[in-house]
Scaffold this motif. Structure first.
Motif, PDB file in Angstrom:
ATOM      1  N   PRO A  27       0.833  -1.203   0.000  1.00 41.88           N
ATOM      2  CA  PRO A  27       0.000   0.000   0.000  1.00 41.88           C
ATOM      3  C   PRO A  27       0.864   1.248   0.000  1.00 41.88           C
ATOM      4  N   PRO A  28       0.375   2.323  -0.546  1.00 44.11           N
ATOM      5  CA  PRO A  28       1.161   3.558  -0.553  1.00 44.11           C
ATOM      6  C   PRO A  28       1.312   4.096   0.853  1.00 44.11           C
ATOM      7  N   PRO A  29       2.365   4.878   1.110  1.00 41.99           N
ATOM      8  CA  PRO A  29       2.486   5.498   2.425  1.00 41.99           C
ATOM      9  C   PRO A  29       1.327   6.459   2.653  1.00 41.99           C
ATOM     10  N   SER A  30       0.781   6.441   3.853  1.00 44.35           N
ATOM     11  CA  SER A  30      -0.365   7.290   4.155  1.00 44.35           C
ATOM     12  C   SER A  30       0.057   8.746   4.266  1.00 44.35           C
ATOM     13  N   ARG A  31      -0.696   9.626   3.624  1.00 46.03           N
ATOM     14  CA  ARG A  31      -0.472  11.060   3.780  1.00 46.03           C
ATOM     15  C   ARG A  31      -1.126  11.589   5.052  1.00 46.03           C
ATOM     16  N   CYS A  32      -2.003  10.790   5.642  1.00 48.31           N
ATOM     17  CA  CYS A  32      -2.752  11.266   6.799  1.00 48.31           C
ATOM     18  C   CYS A  32      -2.049  10.992   8.114  1.00 48.31           C
ATOM     19  N   VAL A  33      -1.145  10.024   8.161  1.00 47.92           N
ATOM     20  CA  VAL A  33      -0.519   9.682   9.433  1.00 47.92           C
ATOM     21  C   VAL A  33       0.876  10.231   9.589  1.00 47.92           C
ATOM     22  N   ALA A  34       1.485  10.750   8.531  1.00 48.04           N
ATOM     23  CA  ALA A  34       2.868  11.210   8.632  1.00 48.04           C
ATOM     24  C   ALA A  34       3.020  12.294   9.688  1.00 48.04           C
ATOM     25  N   GLY A 165      -6.508  13.879  -2.056  1.00 46.62           N
ATOM     26  CA  GLY A 165      -5.823  14.712  -1.084  1.00 46.62           C
ATOM     27  C   GLY A 165      -6.532  14.845   0.239  1.00 46.62           C
ATOM     28  N   LEU A 166      -7.740  14.281   0.356  1.00 43.04           N
ATOM     29  CA  LEU A 166      -8.533  14.370   1.581  1.00 43.04           C
ATOM     30  C   LEU A 166      -8.317  13.127   2.442  1.00 43.04           C
ATOM     31  N   CYS A 167      -8.421  13.325   3.750  1.00 35.67           N
ATOM     32  CA  CYS A 167      -8.400  12.235   4.714  1.00 35.67           C
ATOM     33  C   CYS A 167      -9.778  12.204   5.377  1.00 35.67           C
ATOM     34  N   ILE A 168     -10.535  11.154   5.107  1.00 34.64           N
ATOM     35  CA  ILE A 168     -11.920  11.040   5.564  1.00 34.64           C
ATOM     36  C   ILE A 168     -12.014   9.857   6.522  1.00 34.64           C
ATOM     37  N   GLY A 169     -12.534  10.085   7.729  1.00 37.02           N
ATOM     38  CA  GLY A 169     -12.609   9.026   8.720  1.00 37.02           C
ATOM     39  C   GLY A 169     -14.030   8.748   9.172  1.00 37.02           C
ATOM     40  N   HIS A 170     -14.339   7.479   9.363  1.00 38.83           N
ATOM     41  CA  HIS A 170     -15.640   7.034   9.868  1.00 38.83           C
ATOM     42  C   HIS A 170     -15.377   6.300  11.177  1.00 38.83           C
ATOM     43  N   ASP A 180      -3.677   7.904  22.927  1.00 31.34           N
ATOM     44  CA  ASP A 180      -2.734   8.582  22.044  1.00 31.34           C
ATOM     45  C   ASP A 180      -2.335   7.689  20.863  1.00 31.34           C
ATOM     46  N   ALA A 181      -2.212   6.382  21.120  1.00 32.97           N
ATOM     47  CA  ALA A 181      -1.835   5.473  20.029  1.00 32.97           C
ATOM     48  C   ALA A 181      -2.894   5.450  18.933  1.00 32.97           C
ATOM     49  N   HIS A 182      -4.178   5.541  19.316  1.00 30.37           N
ATOM     50  CA  HIS A 182      -5.247   5.596  18.311  1.00 30.37           C
ATOM     51  C   HIS A 182      -5.127   6.877  17.481  1.00 30.37           C
ATOM     52  N   TYR A 183      -4.959   8.002  18.184  1.00 25.51           N
ATOM     53  CA  TYR A 183      -4.857   9.268  17.452  1.00 25.51           C
ATOM     54  C   TYR A 183      -3.656   9.260  16.505  1.00 25.51           C
ATOM     55  N   GLY A 184      -2.555   8.665  16.956  1.00 26.89           N
ATOM     56  CA  GLY A 184      -1.385   8.594  16.097  1.00 26.89           C
ATOM     57  C   GLY A 184      -1.629   7.759  14.862  1.00 26.89           C
ATOM     58  N   ALA A 185      -2.348   6.641  15.021  1.00 27.10           N
ATOM     59  CA  ALA A 185      -2.642   5.766  13.885  1.00 27.10           C
ATOM     60  C   ALA A 185      -3.658   6.392  12.938  1.00 27.10           C
ATOM     61  N   ILE A 186      -4.600   7.149  13.499  1.00 28.58           N
ATOM     62  CA  ILE A 186      -5.595   7.835  12.661  1.00 28.58           C
ATOM     63  C   ILE A 186      -4.942   8.956  11.885  1.00 28.58           C
ATOM     64  N   GLY A 187      -4.199   9.804  12.574  1.00 22.93           N
ATOM     65  CA  GLY A 187      -3.569  10.953  11.942  1.00 22.93           C
ATOM     66  C   GLY A 187      -4.540  12.090  11.706  1.00 22.93           C
TER      67      GLY A 187
END
Length: 269
Positions: A27-34, A165-170, A180-187
């Motif tokens: 998978p491509p590197p996530s732009r949302c978690v960097a 270019g959008l990061c959309i979360g459900h 904090d680990a969840h927030y870090g993984a979500i980004g």
């Protein structure tokens, strides 16, 4: 906050330049978690690194309950928390599900659905998804669900859709505060779909805390049941604008995100 955003943008640029190559089948590197990985324990600002490719518009439609339909610029149709009751016509190409109640999953998805992504792992352990479907990258962050007496481990997933270019979360059928680990993984999330029932998932105070920490440009309530929407809106206060719509759909792009975090209540919510 402006200083933090500038720092994060600089770090994003460094990370993008230093990012390693990846194989075609990865998978491509996530732009949302960097950004989240570079700066832990912060509220993630609603911006995207300049290197992000942001072409086209994304359509989001409230189908019912916790089901939103996401349509990408390439025409990929995704239905969230799919039970077959909402969002099946026309048939989505991708569906996500969660295990808490039968209103959030189905054991008998239509054979025409190409990707069925369950938020839990039927074989045990956390579900792990990192799927690229044309122009959308879909990944998940596992969370727990309540059982009769204790939390059921890894029964829910927060699904994140990276597109245009959008990061959309459900957030799914979320049953506990995030660590904090969840927030870090979500980004970073530009758009977050949040359950606001006030009890079947999380209390409104807990959901307010999560919404404020994510600080998304667009907040889309869902799973409201009989809870007055004003109870959720009142807790967030003046830091978030409120926009009631007379349509079940909206169209977004990276360039048209509101300057101020906005709770958008679509028709039917």
């Amino acid at each position: 906050m402006p200083a933090l955003r500038l720092l994060a943008a600089c770090l994003a640029a460094i990370l993008a330049l230093a990012a390693p190559a990846y194989a075609q089948d990865e998978p491509p590197p996530s732009r949302c978690v960097a950004i989240a990985q570079a700066i832990p324990n912060v509220t993630y600002a609603n911006f995207t690194p300049a290197q992000a490719v942001a072409e086209g518009k994304v359509s989001i439609t409230y189908a019912g309950h916790s089901t939103y339909i996401i349509e990408t610029p390439a025409g990929v149709r995704v239905a969230t928390d799919f039970s077959g009751v909402y969002g099946s016509d026309p048939l989505p190409r991708v569906v996500t599900m969660n295990k808490a109640h039968r209103t959030h999953f189905t054991d008998f998805p239509d054979n025409g659905i190409e990707y069925v992504l369950r938020g839990w792992n039927p074989d045990g352990g956390p579900a792990r998804h990192a799927v690229v479907v044309d122009d959308v990258y879909i990944r998940n962050v596992p969370t727990d669900i309540r059982g009769p007496d204790v939390l059921g481990k890894d029964g829910n997933s927060i699904f994140i859709f990276e597109v245009a270019g959008l990061c959309i979360g459900h957030l799914g059928h979320l049953h506990h505060r995030l660590e904090d680990a969840h927030y870090g993984a979500i980004g970073r999330l530009d758009v977050v779909m949040a359950p606001v029932d006030g009890g079947m998932t999380l209390s409104l105070d807990a959901m307010t805390e999560i919404t404020e920490r994510l600080y998304s440009s667009v907040v889309l309530p869902m799973h409201r049941h009989s809870t007055p929407i004003e109870e959720f809106l009142g807790r967030l206060g003046e830091g978030f604008a409120v926009d009631f719509r007379d349509s079940r759909s909206l169209t977004l792009s990276l360039r048209t995100l509101p300057d101020r975090p906005t709770i958008i209540i679509l028709e039917g919510v």
